[in-house]
Design an enzyme around this catalytic site. Structure first.
Site, PDB file in Angstrom:
ATOM      1  N   GLY A  69      -4.914  10.771  -5.669  1.00  0.00           N
ATOM      2  CA  GLY A  69      -4.292   9.674  -6.391  1.00  0.00           C
ATOM      3  C   GLY A  69      -5.218   8.472  -6.504  1.00  0.00           C
ATOM      4  CB  THR A  70      -7.612   6.957  -4.094  1.00  0.00           C
ATOM      5  OG1 THR A  70      -6.619   6.564  -3.146  1.00  0.00           O
ATOM      6  CG2 THR A  70      -8.720   5.921  -4.131  1.00  0.00           C
ATOM      7  CD  GLN A 177       4.801   5.338  -1.831  1.00  0.00           C
ATOM      8  OE1 GLN A 177       5.784   5.988  -1.496  1.00  0.00           O
ATOM      9  NE2 GLN A 177       3.695   5.339  -1.110  1.00  0.00           N
ATOM     10  CB  SER A 194      -0.930  10.480  -4.881  1.00  0.00           C
ATOM     11  OG  SER A 194      -1.698  11.055  -3.855  1.00  0.00           O
ATOM     12  CB  ALA A 195       0.098  16.269  -5.078  1.00  0.00           C
ATOM     13  CG  HIS A 196      -0.650  12.675  -0.147  1.00  0.00           C
ATOM     14  ND1 HIS A 196      -1.566  12.201  -1.040  1.00  0.00           N
ATOM     15  CD2 HIS A 196      -0.383  11.647   0.685  1.00  0.00           C
ATOM     16  CE1 HIS A 196      -1.846  10.944  -0.759  1.00  0.00           C
ATOM     17  NE2 HIS A 196      -1.134  10.574   0.288  1.00  0.00           N
ATOM     18  CB  CYS A 320      -1.677  -5.834  11.622  1.00  0.00           C
ATOM     19  SG  CYS A 320      -2.764  -6.850  12.611  1.00  0.00           S
TER      20      CYS A 320
END
Length: 460
Positions: A69-70, A177, A194-196, A320
């Site tokens: 996806g990135t 998402q 993004s498939a995952h 964080c």
């Protein structure tokens, strides 16, 4: 162990597992070859592309499969910006986009482009009017996620797409998402997924570029995937990704109702079970399975470890972590607490019993972390200077400056002020957010010899 981090990666869907195993025997060959094995592989790839197009609501020749996806986001943004370079070098993104979008924006900016980052409100929502104000004659591309990855807030994509189309500017939508829950509404121009995120195997991304959008693929030329995604296609993974997308879509309507009831239960009961908690994100316009809350006087990473010991895998909305030590850009943009955040994202099939057990162990976990951080204030931490109570929190990481402020606010009369000295950047968000939650007045930030001084007036 109970897995409540589906927004990071959803468990592999059974249909994806079956499709992956079945296509390993048929989809291993080069789909560009004309011999029998290549033709079989090509048939699988073409069928997957048709099914993906039907799920997205586009033409099959507009769909490209990428390695993640990135990669789809990076290729999509770079391709449109290059294709529209004659229009100008101005890019619009929201302040709460996924890091893949923001990193692309940083690269574009470093190369001489200009970027406008559209602000959001305290629910994490951007507005169409904000995008309209950001548009310029030299705007080449605008980007807006369909739903936020940290707090679940759904964005007004259709309205923003309409504003952009009126101005002749393409809109890229990061739908990672939300794509498992349904199609993205509106006249968007480019879409990524993004498939995952929906239960497919990792390593498969989706890039959709509508016909008519000027697009110039960047990098060395490659004949595969319309020249927009270099490298040999992972056909078994692609088939499994599309099969799982169709499967989760078939379950989406019923599962959304069920997961919304469970997340509503968390949203309602967490503030009742744990003192000093704020539930963040939009209360209604949000993804079905995502709920994020922030606990005052709590370090998010420490709380995650405490919950992990109790058998729950959740993530910190603050991002964080020990590897970055940087608060989340999403929470900073929203103006909510940047520490002590927990994101619960329920996977498909999450059960009521696990949610109830999570609610049962959460108060003890928070109390344990607060006890570790809640040592009495040393005598020299709070002193009176010129009728102003000064809290010296220099060298202390948030949430300690907020904890120390909370301990001394009752020592000043109504109308009196407390000056908190801190050199932790997170205090710039945490102290104003604490004031809003506790009904105190945040006066502002002043320069100090070291760090900054945050001035708070007691009003109640």
């Amino acid at each position: 162990m109970v897995y409540f981090d589906a927004a990071s990666a959803a468990p592999l869907h059974p249909v994806a597992r079956q499709a992956l195993a079945a296509s390993l025997d048929e989809g291993w060959a080069d789909p560009a070859r004309l011999y029998q094995e290549g033709r079989r592989a090509r048939m699988l790839l073409d069928a997957a592309r048709e099914a993906a197009a039907e799920a997205v609501g586009c033409r099959a020749d507009e769909v490209v499969f990428t390695s993640s996806g990135t990669r789809a986001v990076h290729s999509g943004i770079a391709g449109v910006l290059a294709g529209r370079r004659r229009v100008g070098r101005h890019l619009i993104v929201s302040a709460v986009e996924h890091s893949s979008v923001l990193h692309s924006a940083e690269v574009f900016e470093a190369g001489g482009g200009t970027v406008t980052r559209v602000a959001v409100d305290r629910t994490g929502t951007a507005t169409a009017s904000s995008y309209a104000e950001a548009l310029r004659p030299d705007t080449a591309l605008a980007c807006l996620q369909s739903a936020n990855h940290e707090v679940g807030t759904e964005q007004p994509v259709a309205e923003v797409a309409s504003v952009c189309r009126e101005a002749g500017v393409p809109l890229l939508v990061d739908a990672a998402q939300s794509l498992g829950w349904g199609r993205v509404d509106g006249e968007w121009s480019v879409l990524t997924g993004s498939a995952h995120k929906w239960g497919g195997p990792p390593g498969v991304g989706l890039l959709v570029v509508r016909k008519g959008v000027r697009f110039a693929a960047q990098g060395p030329a490659d004949e595969r995937e319309s020249g927009r995604a270099a490298g040999f296609e992972n056909i078994p993974a692609i088939v499994a990704a599309v099969a799982s997308l169709r499967a989760v879509r078939a379950e989406a309507a019923a599962e959304a109702v069920r997961l919304r009831e469970l997340t509503d239960r968390i949203r309602t009961r967490v503030p009742l079970l744990v003192p000093d908690v704020e539930v963040v994100g939009h209360p209604t316009r949000r993804l079905p399975g995502v709920v994020t809350f922030s606990c005052l006087y709590v370090d998010g990473e420490t709380l995650l470890h405490e919950l992990d010991r109790e058998g729950f895998s959740v993530s910190s909305g603050s991002s964080c972590t020990s590897s970055t030590l940087t608060p989340s850009h999403v929470l900073r943009a929203m103006g909510v607490l940047s520490e002590g955040n927990v994101r619960v994202s329920l996977p498909t099939g999450a059960v009521e019993e696990d949610v109830e057990r999570f609610l049962a162990v959460l108060p003890g976990a928070v109390a344990a972390v607060r006890e570790k951080l809640g040592a009495p204030v040393p005598a020299d931490v709070a002193v009176v200077r010129d009728d102003v109570l000064v809290v010296d929190a220099l060298g202390k990481r948030c949430p300690l400056p907020v904890i120390e402020l909370a301990k001394v606010i009752g020592d000043v009369p109504v109308g009196g002020t407390v000056r908190v000295l801190s050199d932790d950047e997170a205090a710039r968000l945490d102290i104003p957010a604490w004031c809003e939650m506790r009904g105190q007045e945040y006066v502002g930030e002043e320069r100090a010899e070291r760090g900054s001084a945050y001035v708070v007036r007691r009003v109640s």
